[in-house]
Enzyme design. Structure first.
Site, PDB file in Angstrom:
ATOM      1  N   ASN A  25       4.452   8.086  -0.763  1.00 30.34           N
ATOM      2  CA  ASN A  25       5.077   7.206   0.117  1.00 30.34           C
ATOM      3  C   ASN A  25       5.157   5.588  -0.313  1.00 30.34           C
ATOM      4  O   ASN A  25       4.073   5.290  -0.837  1.00 30.34           O
ATOM      5  CB  ASN A  25       4.287   7.125   1.527  1.00 30.34           C
ATOM      6  CG  ASN A  25       4.374   8.202   2.107  1.00 30.34           C
ATOM      7  OD1 ASN A  25       5.339   8.991   2.050  1.00 30.34           O
ATOM      8  ND2 ASN A  25       3.736   8.366   3.234  1.00 30.34           N
ATOM      9  N   GLU A  66       1.225   3.155  -7.048  1.00 24.88           N
ATOM     10  CA  GLU A  66       0.152   3.400  -6.034  1.00 24.88           C
ATOM     11  C   GLU A  66      -0.757   1.998  -6.334  1.00 24.88           C
ATOM     12  O   GLU A  66      -1.384   1.883  -7.266  1.00 24.88           O
ATOM     13  CB  GLU A  66      -0.833   4.616  -6.231  1.00 24.88           C
ATOM     14  CG  GLU A  66      -1.709   4.587  -5.453  1.00 24.88           C
ATOM     15  CD  GLU A  66      -1.540   4.983  -3.785  1.00 24.88           C
ATOM     16  OE1 GLU A  66      -2.058   4.790  -3.090  1.00 24.88           O
ATOM     17  OE2 GLU A  66      -0.590   5.811  -3.638  1.00 24.88           O
ATOM     18  N   ALA A 123       0.931  -1.196   0.000  1.00 25.29           N
ATOM     19  CA  ALA A 123       0.104   0.074  -0.105  1.00 25.29           C
ATOM     20  C   ALA A 123       0.861   1.213  -0.021  1.00 25.29           C
ATOM     21  O   ALA A 123       1.837   1.250   0.613  1.00 25.29           O
ATOM     22  CB  ALA A 123      -0.882  -0.135   1.089  1.00 25.29           C
ATOM     23  N   CYS A 124       0.285   2.433  -0.850  1.00 27.43           N
ATOM     24  CA  CYS A 124       1.173   3.731  -0.658  1.00 27.43           C
ATOM     25  C   CYS A 124       0.046   4.666  -0.675  1.00 27.43           C
ATOM     26  O   CYS A 124      -1.217   4.614  -0.608  1.00 27.43           O
ATOM     27  CB  CYS A 124       1.750   3.737  -2.053  1.00 27.43           C
ATOM     28  SG  CYS A 124       2.977   2.557  -2.365  1.00 27.43           S
ATOM     29  N   THR A 125       0.512   6.122  -0.503  1.00 30.88           N
ATOM     30  CA  THR A 125      -0.394   7.092  -0.564  1.00 30.88           C
ATOM     31  C   THR A 125       0.397   8.155  -1.660  1.00 30.88           C
ATOM     32  O   THR A 125       1.578   8.478  -1.479  1.00 30.88           O
ATOM     33  CB  THR A 125      -0.419   7.834   0.746  1.00 30.88           C
ATOM     34  OG1 THR A 125      -1.035   7.069   1.683  1.00 30.88           O
ATOM     35  CG2 THR A 125      -1.527   9.057   0.707  1.00 30.88           C
TER      36      THR A 125
END
Length: 489
Positions: A41, A112, A20-22
């Site tokens: 991130n 993402e 997972a990322c943002t």
């Protein structure tokens, strides 16, 4: 005991997806200095030490690019543009490139992780064996493309012909703007160009909605995007009205309410004060929004460092391993990047990558000019074994120590790194001024100026990290009332 906080907070953020990322994107009319910004991130594992590579310009290249994570292959370009990228130290310099710029000033961030509609995936699944995925995207696209739009078109073409191995969103940027692409299924995709006065945030979801096939200056897609959705019954024009990419190709479930939407909600309320949205109705969140104040790199840093501080949902300050909201800043972030393009400046100083190694809340963002030589410390060590030389492990050790007692140690870490970043900003302003005064008449001296900047800020960042390690360990050793493992046994 307080030292268990690090394990508790790791447990919070390891589920449900370890990839997972943002993502945060900001148009140039929404920034304080007229720059374009793409940022993300990269969340995967705290035991990944990414190396910062410079790949040289090559001509008459032959052979095939081969993925290090599956059987995806792609012919090497006859002319390979120079580019920089992150790669996993344990694998190869062309594995998981993550982000970077090429010599023509095209930047990108991949990926993402997003999740597509299972109804669609049942008939057009991801090509996990030979499709393109995060491991390959940056290292296949950046050596080839001459514009952000061309990057979208190339990646889209690969998805159509070879398939996507997973669901993802990818950001592209150049001096003319920002594009964002999302997968719809194994072979379907769409992309849009960000309005220059908008920002966009994404947190492990397909966020794009509106699509106009007749406006290729702003929208691109696989050729059968809408007809395929109609054929599979996920889009019914007479019943649904205007085509909505998110409704047709993405998912929206109970997990999103806790894992994804709180991040989007928090960032939008940070940047657009007074926005009238609630977590009880997340489908009303705008896809793109205009900030109430011009955003700076520091605003983006604050967004990437957010963990709901000041609220009951802060898992670190509240020492709450059962917190249901997934924060933006998590311990397993292995690197965070902010890519900035200032169109009015020479490329060497007008393209900057701010890189944070490890957990964003407890790490400094170090600035890298596109035209500078990267110090060797960013290409040292492996991910799974701590060392005393690599930049990653010097910074990661501070984070690990600080998480043994977040409320006691985090404030001193944040204060020290804030002071470092303030000095770095001042040095950047002076470096830019000095560079502009000499780069045309003495390019060699101008190059040395940029190289020295990187050496200076690297030394300052690592010295700060070393000092913090010693301060925290001294405090832990001298605190007779602490309950760290085995203390007083």
């Amino acid at each position: 005991m307080k030292s268990t906080l690090i394990y508790a907070t790791m447990a919070i953020t390891l589920s449900p997806s370890v990839l997972a990322c943002t993502t945060i994107l900001v148009g140039n009319q929404a920034t304080t200095d007229g720059s374009y910004i793409i940022a993300r991130n990269a969340d995967h594992s705290p035991l990944v030490n990414p190396h910062w590579f410079n790949h040289p310009h090559q001509t008459n290249t032959q052979g095939t690019f081969k993925s290090n994570s599956n059987a995806f292959t792609y012919p090497l370009p006859a002319i390979s543009l120079a580019y920089n990228s992150f790669s996993k130290a344990k694998t190869h310099d062309t594995s998981f490139g993550s982000a970077g710029f090429n010599e023509l000033g095209i930047g990108m961030s991949a990926t993402e992780s997003i999740y597509n509609n299972p109804v669609i995936l049942a008939v057009d699944p991801y090509n996990e064996q030979t499709g393109i995925n995060e491991d390959s995207i940056v290292n296949v696209i950046l050596p080839r493309v001459h514009s952000a739009k061309e990057g979208v078109q190339l990646l889209g073409n690969i998805i159509e012909k070879k398939g996507a191995a997973e669901g993802f969103g990818v950001a592209f940027v150049d001096k003319t703007g920002i594009w964002y692409l999302e997968t719809g299924s194994g072979h379907q995709w769409m992309a849009t160009k960000l309005n220059n006065n908008d920002y966009f945030v994404s947190a492990n979801q397909g966020r794009l909605q509106h699509f106009d096939a007749n406006n290729t200056d702003k929208y691109l897609s696989s050729p059968t995007l809408i007809s395929f959705a109609i054929a599979q019954g996920v889009y019914k024009p007479k019943q649904d009205g205007e085509f909505n990419f998110h409704n047709a190709y993405s998912v929206d479930n109970s997990n999103d309410r806790l894992y994804n939407y709180p991040r989007v909600y928090t960032l939008q309320h940070m940047y657009s004060h007074g926005i009238k949205t609630t977590l009880t109705n997340p489908l009303a969140f705008p896809v793109f929004a205009v900030p109430t104040h011009k955003l700076s790199v520091n605003d983006v840093k604050q967004g990437l460092r957010n963990h709901y501080q000041g609220s009951s949902h802060d898992p670190y300050a509240n020492v709450n391993p059962k917190e249901t909201y997934r924060p933006i800043s998590v311990f397993r972030t292995y690197q965070s990047h902010i890519l900035q393009i200032k169109p009015t400046l020479p490329q060497a100083i007008g393209e900057i990558a701010y890189i944070g190694w490890g957990m964003t809340d407890l790490t400094p963002y170090i600035a890298f000019y596109q035209g500078a030589k990267i110090p060797a410390i960013y290409k040292t060590g492996v991910g799974t074994i701590a060392d005393n030389t690599s930049a990653y492990w010097q910074l990661r050790k501070v984070q690990t120590l600080a998480m043994t007692d977040y409320n006691q140690f985090a404030p001193m870490v944040k204060k020290a790194y804030a002071e470092f970043e303030k000095k770095q900003t001042a040095l950047m302003a002076q470096t830019q001024k000095d560079y502009l005064a000499i780069y045309k008449t003495d390019p060699q001296k101008a190059q040395t100026l940029l190289n020295n900047f990187e050496l200076t800020v690297t030394h300052q960042a690592m010295a700060t990290a070393s000092n913090l390690q010693n301060r925290i360990i001294t405090k832990m050793t001298s605190d007779t009332n602490a309950t760290y493992p085995f203390k007083g046994a």
